[in-house]
Design an enzyme around this catalytic site. Structure first.
Site: not given
Ligand code: TYM
Length: 328
Positions: A192, A111, A195
């Site tokens: 991957k 990022k 969003k």
């Molecule tokens: P975020 O918002 O990017 O994504 C949310 C969840 O979706 C999963 N994910 C995917 N799984 C499969 N294939 C993909 N292409 C894909 N893209 C995203 C992510 O692994 C995630 O589970 N840092 C985290 C948010 C967060 C969090 C936390 C998660 C903040 N605090 C505490 C767990 C516990 C994030 O950016 O997710």
């Protein structure tokens, strides 16, 4: 009964990757565990966000959690910024995190790469994520494959805190789904699905209309072999579509391969598109119902209250352990 915590950023429309890798796993977990599901809006502001859009996306994400099957009677659904303990503990965890280990995070590198004006919060994102998890004495964190490194750091800082101060944090385990932990871009299947991909054809969004879904899947990159077969190395596009099909229809990859043994890519893609539409349609319908309902605010108010009760207790212990304040 275990304690489960997971979070999703309201940083754009949720993709099929978010759904398959994370959100779709959550409803089953709430039957036998105490679950906390969080809308991590403070994580979203580590990159610039439009104020009004962010507000809308927070509400929309809450409705999606509910539409996907989160039951507010069973689980605690809440917004991170409405529970101040997250940033408070996040700061304390920053004080025991090393710049070097934060700079090694691939998400930070991706990022910040080539960008001017990278926010300090993008670097200190993982200590806040660790705080999210540790505040609830979490045993298990269900996430997609891309969060592995952040979870490893969370475990490290939890152990560091416990050893240095007092043994108050549960060291959490990660839970990753066997099929679908990393859904790939439809246009560049070695990357991957995300969003924030600028190429809108690369991602399916949970709220895409059936026609859009069909169009995107039909233009997904495959290969010239013409055989529907799972081979991630040599056939990343077809393998990704097979994964999506297998999750959407609840069939194994092998069974899905057999089903298309005599089909060309055109027929295969149509079946994948139909399966995705069938999986997402009921969620979309419930989503619009929740968006129009006043109950959404009630759920979030109650969720924040329940989360605060637990989080404040842990925060108090952590402050005492570190010697902050007057130790009350
Ligand atoms: P975020 O918002 O990017 O994504 C949310 C969840 O979706 C999963 N994910 C995917 N799984 C499969 N294939 C993909 N292409 C894909 N893209 C995203 C992510 O692994 C995630 O589970 N840092 C985290 C948010 C967060 C969090 C936390 C998660 C903040 N605090 C505490 C767990 C516990 C994030 O950016 O997710």
């Amino acid at each position: 009964m275990k304690t489960i915590f997971s979070g999703i950023q309201p940083s754009g429309s949720l993709t099929l990757g978010n759904y398959i890798g994370a959100l779709s796993q959550f409803p089953a977990l709430q039957e036998e565990n105490q679950c906390y599901f969080c809308i991590v809006d403070e994580h979203a502001i580590t990159v610039p966000q439009d104020r009004l859009k962010l507000k809308q996306q927070i509400r929309s994400l809450a409705a999606l959690y509910l539409a996907a099957g989160i039951d507010p009677e069973k689980s605690v659904l809440f917004i991170q910024s409405e529970v101040p303990a997250h940033t408070q503990l996040g700061w304390m965890i920053q004080s025991i995190s090393y710049i070097g280990e934060l700079e090694r995070m691939t998400q930070y590198k991706d990022k910040s790469d080539g960008k001017d004006g990278v926010s300090a919060a993008l670097l200190t994102y993982p200590p806040l994520m660790a705080a999210d998890i540790l505040l609830y004495n979490t045993d298990i964190v269900p996430v997609g494959d891309d969060q592995k490194q952040h979870l490893e750091l969370t475990r490290n800082v939890a152990e560091r805190f416990n050893n240095r101060f007092n043994n108050i944090f549960t060291v959490p385990d990660i839970q990753i789904t066997k099929v679908g932990a990393r859904i790939m871009s439809l246009q560049e299947p070695t990357k991957k699905m995300s969003k924030s991909d600028a190429n809108l054809k690369a991602s399916i969004f949970i709220l895409d209309e059936p026609k859009q879904i069909e169009k995107k899947i039909k233009s997904a990159v495959t290969d010239s072999e013409g055989i529907v077969r799972y081979d991630k190395e040599n056939k990343p596009g077809v393998s990704n579509l097979l994964t999506i099909y297998s999750v959407a229809t609840n069939k194994t990859i092998e069974k899905s391969e057999q089903e298309f043994a005599d089909s060309g890519y055109g027929e295969f893609k149509q079946a994948v598109a139909d399966a995705v539409v069938n999986m997402l349609s009921p969620i979309q319908q419930r989503y619009y119902e929740w968006m129009e309902s006043d109950a959404l605010d009630e759920v979030l108010d109650k969720g924040a209250e329940r989360a605060q009760a637990v989080a404040n207790k842990t925060l108090r212990k952590a402050k005492k352990a570190m010697g902050l304040g007057r130790g009350k």
